[in-house]
Design a protein around this motif. Sequence first.
Motif, PDB file in Angstrom:
ATOM      1  N   VAL A   1       0.243  10.583  26.786  1.00  0.00           N
ATOM      2  CA  VAL A   1       0.503  11.211  28.082  1.00  0.00           C
ATOM      3  C   VAL A   1       1.563  10.433  28.833  1.00  0.00           C
ATOM      4  O   VAL A   1       2.489  10.996  29.417  1.00  0.00           O
ATOM      5  CB  VAL A   1      -0.800  11.314  28.914  1.00  0.00           C
ATOM      6  N   PHE A   2       1.452   9.116  28.820  1.00  0.00           N
ATOM      7  CA  PHE A   2       2.436   8.304  29.530  1.00  0.00           C
ATOM      8  C   PHE A   2       3.803   8.407  28.870  1.00  0.00           C
ATOM      9  O   PHE A   2       4.817   8.456  29.556  1.00  0.00           O
ATOM     10  CB  PHE A   2       1.977   6.850  29.605  1.00  0.00           C
ATOM     11  N   LYS A   3       3.852   8.433  27.543  1.00  0.00           N
ATOM     12  CA  LYS A   3       5.129   8.601  26.845  1.00  0.00           C
ATOM     13  C   LYS A   3       5.780   9.919  27.226  1.00  0.00           C
ATOM     14  O   LYS A   3       6.979   9.975  27.487  1.00  0.00           O
ATOM     15  CB  LYS A   3       4.925   8.543  25.327  1.00  0.00           C
TER      16      LYS A   3
ATOM     17  N   GLN B   1       2.392  -2.061  25.255  1.00  0.00           N
ATOM     18  CA  GLN B   1       3.359  -0.971  25.177  1.00  0.00           C
ATOM     19  C   GLN B   1       3.343  -0.144  26.471  1.00  0.00           C
ATOM     20  O   GLN B   1       4.395   0.252  26.980  1.00  0.00           O
ATOM     21  CB  GLN B   1       3.061  -0.088  23.969  1.00  0.00           C
ATOM     22  N   GLN B   2       2.166   0.110  27.001  1.00  0.00           N
ATOM     23  CA  GLN B   2       2.069   0.869  28.254  1.00  0.00           C
ATOM     24  C   GLN B   2       2.693   0.098  29.408  1.00  0.00           C
ATOM     25  O   GLN B   2       3.377   0.678  30.261  1.00  0.00           O
ATOM     26  CB  GLN B   2       0.610   1.214  28.552  1.00  0.00           C
ATOM     27  N   ARG B   3       2.475  -1.210  29.453  1.00  0.00           N
ATOM     28  CA  ARG B   3       3.081  -2.019  30.513  1.00  0.00           C
ATOM     29  C   ARG B   3       4.612  -2.023  30.392  1.00  0.00           C
ATOM     30  O   ARG B   3       5.320  -1.967  31.398  1.00  0.00           O
ATOM     31  CB  ARG B   3       2.530  -3.436  30.484  1.00  0.00           C
ATOM     32  N   ASP B   4       5.107  -2.096  29.162  1.00  0.00           N
ATOM     33  CA  ASP B   4       6.555  -2.040  28.948  1.00  0.00           C
ATOM     34  C   ASP B   4       7.123  -0.693  29.378  1.00  0.00           C
ATOM     35  O   ASP B   4       8.186  -0.631  30.010  1.00  0.00           O
ATOM     36  CB  ASP B   4       6.896  -2.307  27.480  1.00  0.00           C
ATOM     37  N   LEU B   5       6.419   0.384  29.037  1.00  0.00           N
ATOM     38  CA  LEU B   5       6.874   1.709  29.459  1.00  0.00           C
ATOM     39  C   LEU B   5       6.858   1.845  30.976  1.00  0.00           C
ATOM     40  O   LEU B   5       7.756   2.463  31.564  1.00  0.00           O
ATOM     41  CB  LEU B   5       6.001   2.799  28.825  1.00  0.00           C
TER      42      LEU B   5
END
Length: 145
Positions: free
Chosen positions: A136-138, A56-60
């Motif tokens: 945090v990334f979101k 999910q983080q890589r997609d974001l």
Amino acid sequence: MSGFETMIPMAVTAVSTVAGAAGKASAAEKSAAAQAEAQARQNQMILSRQAAEEQQQRDLLAKASATQRARMGASGMGGAGGSAAAILAGMSGDTAESIAASAQSSALKLRGASSSAGSGSNLLDLATAGNSGLSVFKSFYEAMD
């Protein structure tokens, strides 16, 4: 005959004691096997959750990078080199740090779960710990919109 009559109940008691001990050992083995199976399921759940969060983080990151490149292109900045490259590299570095922190958190959960098997830890504590990197990334990505 009185000696023989006292020997039979003693022999029966000894046999039942041995059978009871064997039954308790079997129950303990079954309990240990059930605990090991539950621990394996919990570890698998932690690992799959960590892998899903990483993806999910890589997609974001991919979405945020594309958005940033489009904004830079629209403002006349090229997407290759200079400030644009520094911005994209910073975003990639932040994501890599977040993924590493998440992996470390998962490793601690696995270590803690294996060392505290049966010590009263619950899945809710493990499920809510260590999710700050993703949130945090979101929030970073949502602030860019």
